[in-house]
Design a protein around this motif. Structure first.
Motif, short mmCIF file in Angstrom:
data_model
loop_
_atom_site.label_atom_id
_atom_site.label_comp_id
_atom_site.label_asym_id
_atom_site.label_seq_id
_atom_site.Cartn_x
_atom_site.Cartn_y
_atom_site.Cartn_z
N GLY A 39 -19.61 1.73 10.42
CA GLY A 39 -18.97 0.51 10.89
C GLY A 39 -17.96 -0.06 9.92
O GLY A 39 -17.61 -1.24 10.02
N HIS A 40 -17.44 0.76 8.99
CA HIS A 40 -16.46 0.30 8.02
C HIS A 40 -15.05 0.71 8.45
O HIS A 40 -14.86 1.77 9.05
N LEU A 41 -14.07 -0.12 8.09
CA LEU A 41 -12.67 0.16 8.43
C LEU A 41 -12.03 1.06 7.38
O LEU A 41 -11.89 0.66 6.22
N GLU A 42 -11.64 2.24 7.79
CA GLU A 42 -10.92 3.13 6.88
C GLU A 42 -9.55 2.52 6.57
O GLU A 42 -8.95 1.83 7.40
N TRP A 43 -9.05 2.80 5.35
CA TRP A 43 -7.75 2.36 4.84
C TRP A 43 -7.68 0.86 4.59
O TRP A 43 -7.09 0.43 3.62
N THR A 97 -8.76 11.85 5.96
CA THR A 97 -7.66 11.79 5.01
C THR A 97 -8.09 11.01 3.78
O THR A 97 -8.44 9.83 3.88
N SER A 98 -8.05 11.66 2.63
CA SER A 98 -8.45 11.00 1.38
C SER A 98 -7.20 10.48 0.68
O SER A 98 -6.29 11.23 0.33
N ASP A 100 -6.03 8.67 -2.60
CA ASP A 100 -6.55 8.38 -3.93
C ASP A 100 -5.59 7.58 -4.80
O ASP A 100 -5.78 7.49 -6.01
N SER A 101 -4.55 7.01 -4.20
CA SER A 101 -3.63 6.18 -4.97
C SER A 101 -3.30 4.92 -4.19
O SER A 101 -3.32 4.91 -2.96
N LEU A 102 -2.99 3.86 -4.93
CA LEU A 102 -2.67 2.58 -4.30
C LEU A 102 -1.40 2.69 -3.47
O LEU A 102 -1.31 2.11 -2.38
N THR A 103 -0.41 3.44 -3.96
CA THR A 103 0.84 3.60 -3.22
C THR A 103 0.60 4.27 -1.88
O THR A 103 1.12 3.83 -0.84
N ALA A 104 -0.20 5.33 -1.87
CA ALA A 104 -0.45 6.07 -0.64
C ALA A 104 -1.17 5.21 0.39
O ALA A 104 -0.81 5.21 1.58
N VAL A 105 -2.19 4.48 -0.02
CA VAL A 105 -2.95 3.69 0.93
C VAL A 105 -2.13 2.50 1.43
O VAL A 105 -2.25 2.09 2.59
N THR A 106 -1.23 1.95 0.58
CA THR A 106 -0.36 0.85 1.01
C THR A 106 0.61 1.33 2.07
O THR A 106 0.82 0.65 3.09
N ILE A 107 1.20 2.51 1.85
CA ILE A 107 2.13 3.08 2.83
C ILE A 107 1.41 3.41 4.14
O ILE A 107 1.92 3.17 5.24
N ALA A 108 0.20 3.95 4.03
CA ALA A 108 -0.56 4.30 5.22
C ALA A 108 -0.89 3.05 6.05
O ALA A 108 -0.76 3.06 7.29
N ARG A 109 -1.31 1.98 5.39
CA ARG A 109 -1.61 0.74 6.10
C ARG A 109 -0.38 0.19 6.80
O ARG A 109 -0.43 -0.21 7.98
N ALA A 110 0.76 0.16 6.09
CA ALA A 110 1.99 -0.38 6.67
C ALA A 110 2.48 0.48 7.83
O ALA A 110 2.91 -0.04 8.87
N THR A 111 2.41 1.81 7.67
CA THR A 111 2.87 2.71 8.73
C THR A 111 2.07 2.53 10.00
O THR A 111 2.62 2.42 11.11
N LEU A 112 0.76 2.51 9.87
CA LEU A 112 -0.09 2.34 11.04
C LEU A 112 0.15 0.99 11.71
O LEU A 112 0.21 0.89 12.94
N ALA A 113 0.29 -0.07 10.92
CA ALA A 113 0.52 -1.39 11.48
C ALA A 113 1.84 -1.45 12.24
O ALA A 113 1.93 -2.02 13.33
N ILE A 114 2.90 -0.85 11.68
CA ILE A 114 4.21 -0.85 12.34
C ILE A 114 4.16 -0.05 13.64
O ILE A 114 4.69 -0.48 14.68
N LEU A 206 -13.75 -1.85 -2.02
CA LEU A 206 -12.79 -1.89 -3.11
C LEU A 206 -12.00 -0.58 -3.20
O LEU A 206 -10.81 -0.60 -3.52
N ARG A 207 -12.64 0.54 -2.90
CA ARG A 207 -11.92 1.82 -2.89
C ARG A 207 -10.83 1.82 -1.83
O ARG A 207 -9.77 2.44 -2.01
N ARG A 208 -11.05 1.13 -0.70
CA ARG A 208 -10.03 1.06 0.36
C ARG A 208 -8.93 0.08 -0.03
O ARG A 208 -7.79 0.25 0.34
#
Length: 415
Positions: A39-43, A97-98, A100-114, A206-208
């Motif tokens: 029940g946790h939100l990925e990314w 999809t793993s 492991d960097s702040l840049t990658a997860v930030t881009i992934a969140r923004a891409t999915l939201a857009i 915190l990892r997400r």
């Protein structure tokens, strides 16, 4: 003409219902695909992070959809459908999809939201935006140019699109950074109080938020694995049936395990029979206060800790008495804070310092005074904590700096 105006008005009113409904529906479907089996939100890690990301992507998606809808409704339908499928697919593959960097997860969140927001905006314009009869002037928002004298100006300058794009990434990133700092502090507290289940949950989140963060001098991936193993061990232990000839030591281990798993109601079931009668054990009063504290029942928590304090005050001096009274005073002070009883909180911490004048206890009282806007005593006790233990120097410096800012003058804070 009247018929056309009436139709446009009805469509306009319908848009105020359909637009938010479409955005919410697509957001909920995307969120559902992001959930893992626990029940946790990925990314994203938390619902508020996801909501901020989606809302930040709406402006650029809305105005982008306006430009698409100028061509034809079919363009909006096709593009909206494609983007919707893309967003759902991206949400679906998030589990494998793993990042492991702040840049990658930030881009992934923004891409999915857009993708999700742009899909919702295009579908809204495709099915709700009114069709213009031939000869009717275009809506200024939908035109590339707005007449102004003989010339014209672009409806949305290039810098506006850049501003929307930066906001789509910067607002969620800033919010997530702030949430990560707070969560890192909470994780440290959970580890210190042996709240294994809660610490594992916080470590996962915190990892997400920030995969590069660390806690307890350990990277989050390793810490999460260790906490998960300990959590599984504790869960296995509490599921084992107790023997008929169980003793106080077995009961104590069962209570401790349940408390570490934050299964406080179950722990109370074992604690209550030990609070009075033949099976009385003084430690049960302390655990009763602790469980009620974590269940946010301050009155019951205070009752347990006060009974513990009264019991130990009648006992002869010993290290056990001092430790038990220290725990009781801390519990009473925390319950007083939860109840909003500032006077009792301050008096209890003062009694704690009289019993055990340690750096930790001076800093607890300093924090109490700071929250009650009592600048001078807060600074005094913070400095006493540093004198007793230099490890508190950084925390005290941060507190003194904040006190100076809050009261607009460093002269109010002793140096």
């Amino acid at each position: 003409m009247t018929s056309i105006e009436g139709t446009s008005e009805r469509e306009f009113r319908a848009s105020w219902i359909v637009w938010p409904a479409t955005v919410i529906a697509i957001s909920l479907v995307t969120r559902h695909l992001l959930l893992d089996r626990d029940g946790h939100l990925e990314w994203y890690g938390r619902n508020d992070i996801y909501a901020v990301s989606m809302l930040s992507a709406l402006p650029i998606s809305f105005f982008g959809a306006i430009r698409v809808s100028k061509k034809s409704r079919s363009s909006s339908v096709v593009l909206g459908a494609c983007l919707l499928v893309a967003s759902l697919c991206l949400a679906g593959i998030s589990h494998g999809t793993s990042l492991d960097s702040l840049t990658a997860v930030t881009i992934a969140r923004a891409t999915l939201a857009i993708l999700a927001a742009f899909a919702a905006a295009n579908l809204c314009f495709a099915f709700v935006a009114p069709q213009r009869p031939n000869g009717q002037a275009p809506n200024p928002l939908e035109s590339d140019q707005v007449a102004e004298g003989q010339g014209g100006q672009q409806a949305l300058p290039a810098w506006t699109w850049l501003l929307f794009g930066v906001a789509t990434i910067a607002i969620p990133a800033t919010y997530t950074h702030s949430a990560a700092e707070s969560l890192q502090k909470n994780l440290k507290e959970s580890l210190g109080s042996q709240r294994i289940a809660l610490a594992w949950e916080q470590c996962w989140q915190l990892r997400r938020f920030n995969p590069n963060a660390a806690a307890a001098d350990t990277d989050l991936a390793t810490l999460q694995g260790n906490l998960r193993e300990e959590k599984i061990r504790l869960e296995s232990e509490v599921e084992r049936p107790m023997p008929r000839n169980m003793n106080i030591s077995m009961i104590g281990r069962r209570i401790t395990s349940l408390v570490q798993l934050d299964r406080n109601y179950e722990a109370l079931g074992w604690i209550r029979p030990m609070m009075s009668g033949r099976n009385f054990h003084p430690i049960s009063l302390d655990y009763y206060g602790l469980c009620q504290q974590r269940l946010e029942h301050p009155a019951e928590s205070m009752r347990g800790y006060e009974r513990s304090l009264q019991h130990w005050q009648r006992q002869p001096d010993s290290p056990s008495k001092r430790n038990a009274m220290t725990s009781a005073y801390k519990g009473i002070a925390f319950a007083a804070r939860q109840s909003g009883n500032r006077r009792l909180e301050e008096e209890t911490y003062q009694s704690l310092i009289e019993l055990a004048p340690t750096a930790e206890h001076h800093f607890l009282l300093a924090t109490c005074y700071k929250e009650h806007q009592k600048t001078t005593p807060a600074a005094e006790h913070a400095q006493l904590a540093v004198q007793l233990d230099p490890l508190y120097a950084e925390q005290a410096r941060s507190m003194l700096s904040q006190l100076s800012r809050d009261h607009f003058s460093c002269f109010l804070v002793p140096r």
